[in-house]
Design a protein around this motif. Sequence first.
Motif, short mmCIF file in Angstrom:
data_model
loop_
_atom_site.label_atom_id
_atom_site.label_comp_id
_atom_site.label_asym_id
_atom_site.label_seq_id
_atom_site.Cartn_x
_atom_site.Cartn_y
_atom_site.Cartn_z
N ASN A 402 0.82 -1.21 0.00
CA ASN A 402 0.00 0.00 0.00
C ASN A 402 0.85 1.26 0.00
OD1 ASN A 402 -3.23 -0.22 0.51
ND2 ASN A 402 -2.18 -2.10 1.13
N ILE A 403 1.97 1.23 0.72
CA ILE A 403 2.87 2.39 0.71
C ILE A 403 3.47 2.59 -0.67
CG2 ILE A 403 5.09 3.26 1.56
CD1 ILE A 403 4.35 2.18 4.31
N VAL A 404 3.90 1.50 -1.29
CA VAL A 404 4.47 1.58 -2.64
C VAL A 404 3.44 2.11 -3.63
CG1 VAL A 404 5.35 0.22 -4.58
CG2 VAL A 404 6.23 -0.18 -2.27
N GLN A 405 2.19 1.65 -3.50
CA GLN A 405 1.13 2.15 -4.36
C GLN A 405 0.94 3.66 -4.19
OE1 GLN A 405 -2.11 -0.32 -3.08
NE2 GLN A 405 -1.85 -1.79 -4.74
N ARG A 406 0.94 4.12 -2.95
CA ARG A 406 0.74 5.55 -2.68
C ARG A 406 1.87 6.39 -3.26
NH1 ARG A 406 -4.53 5.96 -0.84
NH2 ARG A 406 -4.94 4.17 0.50
N LEU A 407 3.07 5.85 -3.27
CA LEU A 407 4.21 6.58 -3.82
C LEU A 407 4.19 6.60 -5.35
CD1 LEU A 407 7.11 5.38 -1.48
CD2 LEU A 407 5.94 7.58 -1.44
N GLY A 408 3.71 5.51 -5.94
CA GLY A 408 3.73 5.42 -7.40
C GLY A 408 2.87 6.47 -8.07
N GLY A 409 1.67 6.70 -7.55
CA GLY A 409 0.76 7.66 -8.16
C GLY A 409 1.35 9.06 -8.29
N PRO A 410 1.72 9.69 -7.18
CA PRO A 410 2.27 11.04 -7.29
C PRO A 410 3.62 11.12 -7.99
CG PRO A 410 2.38 10.25 -5.02
CD PRO A 410 1.54 9.28 -5.78
N THR A 411 4.43 10.05 -7.90
CA THR A 411 5.75 10.09 -8.53
C THR A 411 5.64 10.21 -10.05
OG1 THR A 411 6.75 8.79 -6.76
CG2 THR A 411 7.94 8.89 -8.84
N LEU A 412 4.92 9.28 -10.68
CA LEU A 412 4.81 9.31 -12.14
C LEU A 412 3.95 10.48 -12.62
CD1 LEU A 412 4.59 5.59 -13.29
CD2 LEU A 412 6.56 6.99 -12.67
N THR A 413 2.94 10.84 -11.83
CA THR A 413 2.12 11.99 -12.20
C THR A 413 2.94 13.27 -12.19
OG1 THR A 413 0.15 10.94 -11.27
CG2 THR A 413 0.02 13.30 -11.67
N THR A 414 3.78 13.43 -11.18
CA THR A 414 4.63 14.62 -11.09
C THR A 414 5.63 14.66 -12.25
OG1 THR A 414 4.41 14.69 -8.69
CG2 THR A 414 6.29 15.87 -9.65
N LEU A 415 6.23 13.51 -12.55
CA LEU A 415 7.17 13.45 -13.68
C LEU A 415 6.48 13.86 -14.98
CD1 LEU A 415 9.14 10.14 -12.97
CD2 LEU A 415 10.01 12.48 -12.83
N LEU A 416 5.28 13.33 -15.20
CA LEU A 416 4.57 13.63 -16.44
C LEU A 416 4.09 15.08 -16.46
CD1 LEU A 416 3.62 12.40 -19.08
CD2 LEU A 416 1.51 11.70 -17.93
#
Length: 464
Positions: A402-416
């Motif tokens: 769940n922590i990894v999932q929470r990090l994935g969303g904002p990380t790739l969204t911010t990059l894009l």
Amino acid sequence: MTTTHQLATHPKTGPAVWKIVVVAVIGSLLSQLDSTIVNVSLSSLAHDLGTTLSAIQWVTSGYLLALALMLPLNAWLVNRLGTRRLYLVSFTCFVATSALCGFAWSPASLIAFRVLQGMCGGLLAPLAQMMIARAAGRDMARIMGYATAPILLGPILGPVIAGLILQHAGWRWLFFVNVPVGALGVVLAVLFLPKDETDLRSTAFDLQGFLLLAPALVLFLYSTDHIRETAGIALMIIAVVFLVCFVRSALRKGDEAILDLQLFRGRTFRTATTIQFLSNGISFAGQMLVPFFLMRACGKSPSATGLMLTPMGLGMLCSYPMMGTLTQRFGIRRVSFAGALLSLAATLPFLYLSLHGLVTSMLAVTLFLRGVGMGAIGIPSISAAYAAVPWEQLPMATTTLNIVQRLGGPTLTTLLATFVAWRMASASSIVFPAAFALLSAFHIAQAVATSRLPRELPGGKAVS
């Protein structure tokens, strides 16, 4: 001694499993529906409470940050209190704080109650996953597929329910509506959830790890929304420093850490968490880019854009119930890899649409297929992750995923989003084609990751 294959070789079947699923779905759906209803009602809340949209935005931001703050505590609390007891406490407090939100008398009081609600609801999702994993065993892909489908109704029904409530009842009922449904969920949890007090373990609390990891998650999530500001960049750096310090501390403490990083030594678990990071990140990044493209480049209204995005949700609804049958026949690697390839293939047409103009029929088919593909990725990888860890490590595995999932969303969204902003600032004429090319690159990375999943779960059979 418990083996790493205990989940796979000791499934539990029968009506008791579906009773647990009903309880888990009610909690997850209510939390998802609540978030969606509030998100689409922010402008109305700002007007009715006499404040600005930037101020009332903290009703959402405070909830999400409080949720992230609680996630690291999940495994330790499960070991100390038991899954049933912790779920009952979390769900009851979520319902109670929903009522408090409805009684709020000012923007500040509403934000404060939403933070409390986030702290109470932050454990519902990992607890629901863990309860299903424990009850379903090797049937997890099938049961999780059926359990996830109703939760997708949250984003679909949320705007409709919010509109009806705001038109006929007032903003307070955005929160009061949770109370009767939540009360029913609590009663069913009391009746249906099995007692697990015999599984309790007395473990020392890793205070140092918590004080490093929790602030790191909160600062990271906050800074991704403010990455174009100097303060946002500074907070991002601080978050990364905290994360590095946490990793060093956790590696030194081993299984006594609040998050046991030794789980990542297993290839299957490591691969599954990578897929979850990329899958959640791609989902959030796509949810940002596609609507932005339709409104900015194609001139569509927000309401028309929302309607045009519906096929993707329908595609996911169609694929989830088939996960059990497909994984039983073809194995988790083939199903997940095929889903990754399909979602990639359904993203590439956006390169054409962004260069040659919108074709509504092509958009609908593309989004539907993209939803089908993305729906076939997550459940097989989650099943593989839980089957690869010892039974007693399920709370830790759930927390980690769940922590990894929470990090994935904002990380790739911010990059894009940063890439799009850079292209727009440079007055480039190919902003959206380049952005969709980057999104496609994320999909390629996801396909590579899914190809590294095991063909089948331990025990010599494809996951059922």
